[in-house]
Design a protein around this motif. Structure first.
Motif, PDB file in Angstrom:
ATOM      1  N   ARG A 206       5.713  -1.324  -2.140  1.00  0.00           N
ATOM      2  CA  ARG A 206       5.565  -0.300  -3.193  1.00  0.00           C
ATOM      3  C   ARG A 206       4.473  -0.713  -4.192  1.00  0.00           C
TER       4      ARG A 206
ATOM      5  N   GLU B 177       1.080  -0.326  -2.570  1.00  0.00           N
ATOM      6  CA  GLU B 177       0.723   1.097  -2.449  1.00  0.00           C
ATOM      7  C   GLU B 177       0.214   1.631  -3.784  1.00  0.00           C
ATOM      8  N   GLU B 178       0.959   1.325  -4.820  1.00  0.00           N
ATOM      9  CA  GLU B 178       0.587   1.814  -6.146  1.00  0.00           C
ATOM     10  C   GLU B 178      -0.755   1.232  -6.582  1.00  0.00           C
TER      11      GLU B 178
ATOM     12  N   TYR C 103      10.335   2.632  -6.598  1.00  0.00           N
ATOM     13  CA  TYR C 103       8.886   2.620  -6.673  1.00  0.00           C
ATOM     14  C   TYR C 103       8.449   1.716  -7.809  1.00  0.00           C
TER      15      TYR C 103
ATOM     16  N   PRO D 172       4.127   9.751  -8.770  1.00  0.00           N
ATOM     17  CA  PRO D 172       5.139  10.392  -7.939  1.00  0.00           C
ATOM     18  C   PRO D 172       6.083  11.201  -8.819  1.00  0.00           C
TER      19      PRO D 172
ATOM     20  N   THR E  23       8.943  11.232  -8.620  1.00  0.00           N
ATOM     21  CA  THR E  23      10.104  10.390  -8.899  1.00  0.00           C
ATOM     22  C   THR E  23       9.984   9.682 -10.235  1.00  0.00           C
ATOM     23  N   TRP E  24       8.801   9.735 -10.814  1.00  0.00           N
ATOM     24  CA  TRP E  24       8.658   9.159 -12.151  1.00  0.00           C
ATOM     25  C   TRP E  24       9.756   9.711 -13.058  1.00  0.00           C
TER      26      TRP E  24
END
Lengths: 188, 306
Positions: free
Chosen positions: A172, A175-176, B65, B123, B125-126
């Protein structure tokens, strides 16, 4: 009155470990203990089968030595005489006791109190001998808490999960970082 | 209490509490005021390795994330794990802050996250794939955002001061939301007043971190003080440092979490308005600065909002 496990374990922990009774001597000591219960002792071949039941005859023999050591050098031996089990399948129960110790690292027994407790609890459980100050349910719970195989399986599961989370986190983050080069101005 | 079971499920917290002769269970039934004696966690520790502090349940890993916590208050930016499930708690704090300004979001149809950040879209999802209220992200850097905002007509906006400044500077004619919730960095008073005048709705300056979510809202009478959003957090000021305990259910449980921001004190009521709850005085940390890549100033348009 049940088997006084606490003082037995304390005594066992305080004793110099070497040399434990070996081979036939340990079987003889165990036979005496079983006679104290009012039961016929297992045959020599039953001892051999029991030793093999833990997965490795050599390690099984060491476990029998540990039991013999506890019987001969702690209050365990004397306390057995106060019990008169109603069952008679001694050989089967000895086999079951050793089989339940499959995977137990015998090399840890001399220096690890939990492993000694596990050996004794498994023996007492297989022989249906009550433990002083514990209900059967409490004894079962404690046995579960010191069961090496169960603990190791739980630790292995935890390790697998830890790796899964670590891999997911690394992915993750990568990716970010790759997708947002100007992320340095991110929120919060 | 959700926090107790999450703390119990985290290896890091079990070890930390255990080392102090405590367990999460001992929190049950104890007043939060006693938390001062309890161990906490610092932002630096969390950023070094956040994983031991997680308490994940089945299926939650898939919703994890990396959120980047800005360096505006110290080191950074730092990556912290956030989860889909955190979105609901965040929305609950939005609703709490809006309610304090007389806006009821319980019947809200949808919200909009007006993003002024360059780079890949944040995202959704934030804010969580919120089950209760969908929050649509609209990038203010893409053409046509005003049209999309008109079509969406959201009940609330959430955005950074940079986003708000960009909306006002654009001069676009967009439907006013019922409330604007500004997060991320400190909202300049001038910008807030201008936005309230032009949008004809309350503009709330939320104090929030990537780790904790929003936990205080700027006093409408005096932007220097912040009212603690007590529904989601318990806040202490310890030698000037802010310690936040998140009360909601999150895979990242936080107890006495030392965020890098500071406050002059914590009052039982706001000295500037009639708010009767805990109020942070002299809060500093995520302020605008003339330079520094982590500051909102980097995104503010050159031309002042008119």
């Amino acid at each position: 009155m049940g088997i006084p496990l606490k003082p037995v374990l304390a005594a066992l922990g305080a004793l110099p470990w070497d040399p434990p009774p070996r081979g036939a001597v340990s079987c003889a000591i165990l036979s005496d203990g079983i006679r104290d219960l009012g039961l016929a002792p297992p045959s020599a071949s039953a001892f051999r089968d029991a030793a093999a039941a833990c997965g490795d005859a050599e390690r099984g023999a060491v476990l029998l030595q540990v039991l013999a050591f506890a019987l001969s050098r702690t209050p365990l031996g004397a306390s057995l005489a106060q019990h008169r089990p109603t069952w008679r399948d001694t050989e089967k129960r000895l086999l079951s006791a050793l089989a339940s110790m499959k995977g137990l690292p015998v090399e840890q027994v001399p220096r690890n109190g939990f492993r000694r407790e596990e050996v004794l609890r498994k023996f007492l459980h297989a022989f249906e001998l009550p433990i002083d100050g514990e209900s059967p349910a409490e004894s079962a719970t404690r046995l579960g808490a010191v069961d090496f195989r169960r603990l190791k399986a739980a630790m292995d599961r935890e390790e697998v999960e830890r790796r899964r989370v670590a891999e997911a986190w690394a992915k993750r983050k990568a990716e970010e970082a790759a997708a947002a080069p100007s992320r340095t101005g991110s929120y919060e | 209490m959700a926090l107790v079971s999450r703390l119990d499920g985290s290896r890091g917290w079990r070890d930390r509490l255990g080392a102090a002769g405590l367990s999460a269970r001992a929190l049950l039934g104890r007043p939060l005021e006693e938390l001062g004696d309890w161990p906490g966690l610092s932002r630096e520790e969390l950023s070094r390795d956040p994983l031991p502090w997680l308490a994940l349940r089945e299926g939650e890993l898939e919703g994890m994330y990396a959120a980047w916590s800005s360096g505006s208050s110290g080191q950074g930016p730092l990556a912290v794990p956030r989860f889909d499930v955190d979105g609901e708690d965040r929305l609950a704090r939005f609703a709490e802050a809006a309610r304090a300004r007389g806006v009821d979001l319980s019947s809200a149809r949808c919200g909009a996250f007006l993003c002024a950040l360059p780079g890949r879209p944040e995202p959704l999802t934030w804010l969580g794939q919120a089950r209760t209220v969908p929050v649509q992200r609209l990038s203010l850097l893409k053409d046509g955002w005003a049209e999309r905002l008109c079509a969406l007509a959201p009940d609330f906006w959430t955005l950074s001061p940079a986003g708000l400044a960009r909306v006002l500077a654009s001069g676009a004619s967009v439907p006013s939301p019922r409330v604007v919730l500004s997060t991320a960095l400190q909202l300049p008073g001038e910008l807030r007043r201008e936005a309230e005048r032009r949008l004809r709705c309350p503009v709330v300056d939320l104090f929030s971190t990537a780790e904790t979510g929003p936990f205080a809202a700027g006093c409408p009478a005096d932007g220097r003080h912040f009212h603690v959003l007590t529904g989601g957090a318990f806040v202490r000021v310890d030698a000037g440092g802010l310690r936040v305990t998140r009360l909601g259910d999150s895979p990242l449980p936080l107890l006495n979490y030392l965020v890098a921001d500071r406050a002059a004190g914590l009052a039982s009521a706001c000295p500037s308005c009639r708010h009767s709850g805990p109020t942070l005085l002299g809060l500093t940390g995520r302020t605008l600065s003339e330079k520094g890549e982590h500051s909102t100033a980097a995104f503010l348009p050159r031309a002042p909002a008119t």
